[in-house]
Design a protein around this motif. Sequence first.
Motif, mmCIF file in Angstrom:
data_model
loop_
_atom_site.group_PDB
_atom_site.id
_atom_site.type_symbol
_atom_site.label_atom_id
_atom_site.label_comp_id
_atom_site.label_asym_id
_atom_site.label_seq_id
_atom_site.Cartn_x
_atom_site.Cartn_y
_atom_site.Cartn_z
ATOM 1 N N GLY A 175 0.709 -1.121 -0.158
ATOM 2 C CA GLY A 175 0.022 0.275 0.063
ATOM 3 C C GLY A 175 0.811 1.742 0.192
ATOM 4 N N PHE A 176 2.105 0.443 0.946
ATOM 5 C CA PHE A 176 2.784 2.966 0.809
ATOM 6 C C PHE A 176 3.694 2.935 -0.293
ATOM 7 N N ILE A 177 4.168 1.405 -1.024
ATOM 8 C CA ILE A 177 4.636 1.510 -2.315
ATOM 9 C C ILE A 177 4.008 2.152 -3.049
ATOM 10 N N TRP A 178 2.845 1.716 -3.325
ATOM 11 C CA TRP A 178 1.537 2.392 -4.849
ATOM 12 C C TRP A 178 1.044 3.793 -3.749
ATOM 13 N N TRP A 179 1.380 4.099 -2.527
ATOM 14 C CA TRP A 179 0.582 5.570 -1.828
ATOM 15 C C TRP A 179 1.748 6.781 -2.814
ATOM 16 N N GLY A 180 3.091 6.312 -2.152
ATOM 17 C CA GLY A 180 4.613 6.548 -2.920
ATOM 18 C C GLY A 180 4.893 7.264 -4.122
ATOM 19 N N LEU A 181 3.253 7.008 -5.645
ATOM 20 C CA LEU A 181 3.497 6.952 -6.261
ATOM 21 C C LEU A 181 5.228 5.436 -6.922
ATOM 22 N N ASN A 182 5.157 4.950 -6.361
ATOM 23 C CA ASN A 182 6.843 4.987 -7.130
ATOM 24 C C ASN A 182 6.324 3.535 -8.631
ATOM 25 N N PRO A 183 7.674 3.158 -8.917
ATOM 26 C CA PRO A 183 7.278 2.095 -9.745
ATOM 27 C C PRO A 183 6.392 0.923 -9.476
ATOM 28 N N PHE A 184 5.402 0.242 -10.045
ATOM 29 C CA PHE A 184 5.096 -0.783 -10.228
ATOM 30 C C PHE A 184 5.940 -1.929 -9.041
ATOM 31 N N MET A 185 6.907 -2.328 -10.320
ATOM 32 C CA MET A 185 7.216 -3.356 -9.693
ATOM 33 C C MET A 185 8.421 -3.545 -8.766
ATOM 34 N N ASP A 186 8.377 -1.986 -8.195
ATOM 35 C CA ASP A 186 8.889 -1.877 -7.315
ATOM 36 C C ASP A 186 8.380 -2.715 -5.992
ATOM 37 N N SER A 187 6.832 -2.238 -6.036
ATOM 38 C CA SER A 187 5.819 -2.865 -5.063
ATOM 39 C C SER A 187 6.746 -4.691 -5.575
ATOM 40 N N ILE A 188 6.339 -5.094 -6.577
ATOM 41 C CA ILE A 188 6.008 -6.989 -6.412
ATOM 42 C C ILE A 188 7.644 -7.021 -6.004
ATOM 43 N N ARG A 189 8.561 -6.168 -6.185
ATOM 44 C CA ARG A 189 9.968 -6.264 -5.712
ATOM 45 C C ARG A 189 9.786 -6.267 -4.029
ATOM 46 N N PHE A 190 9.711 -6.170 -3.566
ATOM 47 C CA PHE A 190 9.572 -5.628 -2.033
ATOM 48 C C PHE A 190 8.281 -7.043 -1.772
ATOM 49 N N SER A 191 7.539 -7.575 -2.493
ATOM 50 C CA SER A 191 6.308 -8.594 -1.711
ATOM 51 C C SER A 191 6.475 -9.604 -2.105
ATOM 52 N N VAL A 192 7.616 -9.389 -3.202
ATOM 53 C CA VAL A 192 8.373 -11.263 -2.848
ATOM 54 C C VAL A 192 8.811 -12.354 -1.785
#
Lengths: 455, 99
Positions: free
Chosen positions: A399-416
Amino acid sequence: MNERQNPVNYNLVTAHIIAALIFLIMSITAGLLYSLQFLNHYPLQGIEFFSPGRVRMVHTNAVAYGWLLNGLLSGMYWAVPRTSGYPVLSRQLSWLIFWFLQILVLATAVGILGGYAQAIEFGETPIFVDPFITLGLFLLATNFIPPILKSSKDAPLYVSLWYFIGALVWIIMVYIMGNYIPQFFVPGAAGAAITGNYIHDFVGLLITPLGWGLMYFFVPTIIKKPIWSHTLSLMGFWGLAFFYPMQGIHHFMWSPVPMHVQYSAVVASIAIEVVVTSVLANFIMTLKGSGDYLRTNYPIRWFYTGMVFYWVTCFQCAIQSTLTAQKLIHFTDWVVAHAHLVMFGVFSFWLMGIITELWPRLTGKEWYSHSLNGWAYWLCTLGIILMFIDLTIGGVVQGFIWWGLNPFMDSIRFSVPFWFVRTLSGLMISGGIISLIYNLSMTAKNKNLIKPLIH
Amino acid sequence: MKKDKKEWAVFILWTWVISGVTFASLTFVYKFFEIARTVPMGEVTGFAVIQVITYLLIAIGFFFLFLWSFLKGDFKDMEKAKYRILEMEEKMREIERGT
Ligand code: HEM
Ligand code: HEM
């Protein structure tokens, strides 16, 4: 021995338990497979019939209709005749419903894998299966309501029976509303809002009342002590009957649903938690003075652990229904954590308790191994706690990664890493379930009888 | 002294329950009217009508069940049913034991 004396159909209860466990295995296999997709190791890559999106739907549908519904029905075929004093309407009809249900769940799985899923969450059952499900639900009500009505002439109805009547009637309406209206009459955003209501009504007006109804039967009869306050339990039921419907708007916050309606959905969702706490208080007061059962009796331990998880989910619900939290957690793994804690940690735990209670009595055999029962309990409990914490934190991070408007792939990398832990916790849960099933099958083969069998 | 503590616990619990149910009913009524209000406004046409109709159909049914149960006298002794099921269970267990 005539039916009036022993109104329970033991073979039917056993058959529903076995069917439930078969679908549970199917479902956790699908869940584990799909979790591998998140780790980029999906083993059936490239086979359309087993494409991950379809396998996910098999996982959720097999859980809801194959495992939970079969399991809850086994409990009802045990509890309704014993609480009402009368058998269900017809043995033949019961068996017809049994086979009907299994065929429908299988047809749903095959239909979904074949690409015929209906675009309705928890209503993915292909549209050509829906009329049969509606018919099945009518048959279910026809089978269960007569003994309840008969018993109401003898004495005031016990709360479990009220919950069963509620669920049997609600689900017919809810199913028709959720599966046909958005598809044929109200498409688009309005239809989506109705499906949100359907999702919540499905879990809240079918699974929840059946689950609580069974708890009100099994807890007092196992600890041989009446529920602390029947008045309070009836208040819980009538509260659910009149104030629980129409909760589903909280599934679609920040959507085209008018804001003034969304505000009202937030407060109404929070209010439900207060009522839920009083239901739990009733069970805690009932156990007061008999706490030793938690140590010595596995069914009671499963039941009360499930109740603690219920309180945790409801507390979580109060937070997640707010518009502020929704901004962060909607579309993230937080919701998946909520779904697993409540569907597995609560209702599946209750079913495992019921199965543990009934199996020796149904088979007339002594437990093959008590320590396997312990393994099942601890692996499932630690597994679901791990899964819940892992996905909840993972959800907040996403949620915070999206909220910060970071690249979507960042959220994937952090989720793995979170998804990796989810698969591990899934393996723990599977280990627990397999321990239970192995113990059940060995118990059925056990030579040590506990008491004479009555069929 | 001990009894007092117990009575307090029961008092707090019932206050919690009654205020909780009141709170839930008021918030439900608020939500119901907010949903119904969207019908004449024509907002997201269709979603409110269906939900209101489904709710009313079910709620009316349950209202009559409630009334029937009340008129039948079920609310005179609301605790009776919980003892009855334990007696029935005892009988069932006797049948199971074959006694
Ligand atoms: C009153 C208590 C409850 C509240 C307030 C509540 C709230 C919510 C909310 C707000 C969501 C949507 C989250 C999102 O998508 O952002 C949700 C999802 C979900 N809830 Fe609950 N919930 C409650 C009880 C339950 C119960 C008892 C069950 C199961 C028996 C359940 C099962 C689910 C499932 C399966 C989902 C995921 C639905 C989906 O796939 O979109 N909930 N809940
Ligand atoms: C072996 C253990 C399990 C694993 C690995 C697993 C894995 C998964 C995965 C990967 C998803 C999809 C999440 C997504 O789309 O982001 C999911 C969804 C779901 N699972 Fe499981 N699952 C397991 C066991 C169970 C059990 C036992 C139940 C219920 C009794 C259950 C109920 C659900 C539900 C209701 C959803 C839908 C969640 C939503 O839409 O928010 N799962 N599961």
